[in-house]
Design an enzyme around this catalytic site. Structure first.
Site, PDB file in Angstrom:
ATOM      1  CB  CYS A  85     -37.841 -28.908 -28.825  1.00  0.00           C
ATOM      2  SG  CYS A  85     -39.445 -27.870 -30.146  1.00  0.00           S
ATOM      3  CD  GLU A  86     -38.403 -21.388 -28.161  1.00  0.00           C
ATOM      4  OE1 GLU A  86     -39.071 -20.486 -28.988  1.00  0.00           O
ATOM      5  OE2 GLU A  86     -37.373 -21.505 -27.492  1.00  0.00           O
ATOM      6  CG  HIS A  87     -41.136 -25.168 -31.481  1.00  0.00           C
ATOM      7  ND1 HIS A  87     -40.277 -24.904 -32.015  1.00  0.00           N
ATOM      8  CD2 HIS A  87     -41.571 -23.455 -31.261  1.00  0.00           C
ATOM      9  CE1 HIS A  87     -39.909 -23.935 -32.234  1.00  0.00           C
ATOM     10  NE2 HIS A  87     -40.665 -22.906 -31.701  1.00  0.00           N
ATOM     11  CG  HIS A  88     -43.477 -29.950 -30.510  1.00  0.00           C
ATOM     12  ND1 HIS A  88     -42.691 -29.829 -31.387  1.00  0.00           N
ATOM     13  CD2 HIS A  88     -44.677 -30.088 -30.930  1.00  0.00           C
ATOM     14  CE1 HIS A  88     -43.184 -29.341 -32.834  1.00  0.00           C
ATOM     15  NE2 HIS A  88     -44.200 -29.162 -32.345  1.00  0.00           N
ATOM     16  CD  GLN A 126     -29.763 -28.182 -34.091  1.00  0.00           C
ATOM     17  OE1 GLN A 126     -30.313 -29.042 -34.081  1.00  0.00           O
ATOM     18  NE2 GLN A 126     -28.411 -28.293 -34.509  1.00  0.00           N
ATOM     19  CG  HIS A 154     -34.259 -31.499 -33.392  1.00  0.00           C
ATOM     20  ND1 HIS A 154     -34.587 -30.284 -32.624  1.00  0.00           N
ATOM     21  CD2 HIS A 154     -33.250 -31.358 -33.565  1.00  0.00           C
ATOM     22  CE1 HIS A 154     -33.534 -29.929 -32.828  1.00  0.00           C
ATOM     23  NE2 HIS A 154     -32.713 -30.529 -33.669  1.00  0.00           N
ATOM     24  CB  CYS A 156     -40.234 -32.248 -31.801  1.00  0.00           C
ATOM     25  SG  CYS A 156     -38.980 -31.412 -32.813  1.00  0.00           S
TER      26      CYS A 156
END
Length: 196
Positions: A85-88, A126, A154, A156
């Site tokens: 995940c690019e956010h976490h 995703q 996920h 996250c």
């Protein structure tokens, strides 16, 4: 795209340096026995998890395009994938199902799995992974329509934040006849065993 390639020693050393600092910042001692090799291992793991940045999906596809006279849907189901995940920078993983209606050409089945890895082995979301696969295959194979469904869990959402352990996300993208004909989408979902 081989994950067994020799890792670039300079890149491993640079990443390991930063992992050592991260260990210190969270209150760990990177010199204790159990953590001595952790920065190098973590560096190699990150390189492996993001190997898609160094892969050429176009070159992969071009190696395996073949003439085909059939008109029916081709579907490859349950291609497992792992992404970050690019956010976490936490993993999400699941399965992709790809369908397409050929227009005089087909692509080797194993290439669909390899191309999935090219796009999954990057920092991702995703929704974009699903869209990138659909768009790429729409351009790489002569076709009358492409459809891609992705189902994933996920971390996250499971191990931080809302902590919903059973949550699963499904995304879908489609082009051509799949966009125009809902019965084709239904046939795909039935073959793929995707719940509506």
């Amino acid at each position: 795209m081989s994950r067994k390639e020799t890792h670039n020693p300079e890149l491993v050393a640079q990443l390991a340096h930063h992992y050592r600092e991260i260990l210190r910042l969270i209150g760990e001692d990177p010199c204790r026995e159990g953590l001595l090799k952790t920065p190098e291992r973590a560096a190699k793991a990150l390189i492996d998890a993001t190997i898609g940045y160094n892969a050429d999906a176009d070159a992969m596809a071009k190696k395996a395009i073949f003439t085909h006279e059939g008109r029916g849907m081709i579907l490859v189901r349950d291609i497992e994938f792992y992404s970050l995940c690019e956010h976490h920078i936490l993993p999400f993983f699941g399965k992709v199902t790809i369908g397409y209606i050929p227009d005089g050409k087909i692509i080797g089945l194993s290439k669909l799995a390899r191309i999935t890895d090219v796009f999954a082995r990057r920092l991702q979301v995703q929704e974009r992974l699903t869209q990138q696969l659909c768009e790429f295959l729409s351009n790489a194979i002569p076709n009358k329509g492409v459809i891609v469904a992705c189902t994933a869990g996920h971390l996250c959402m499971k191990m931080r934040g809302v902590e919903k352990q059973e949550s699963v996300t499904t995304t879908m993208e489609y082009t051509g006849q799949f966009a125009d004909d809902s019965s084709l989408r239904h046939e795909f979902m039935t073959l793929a065993e995707i719940q509506r």
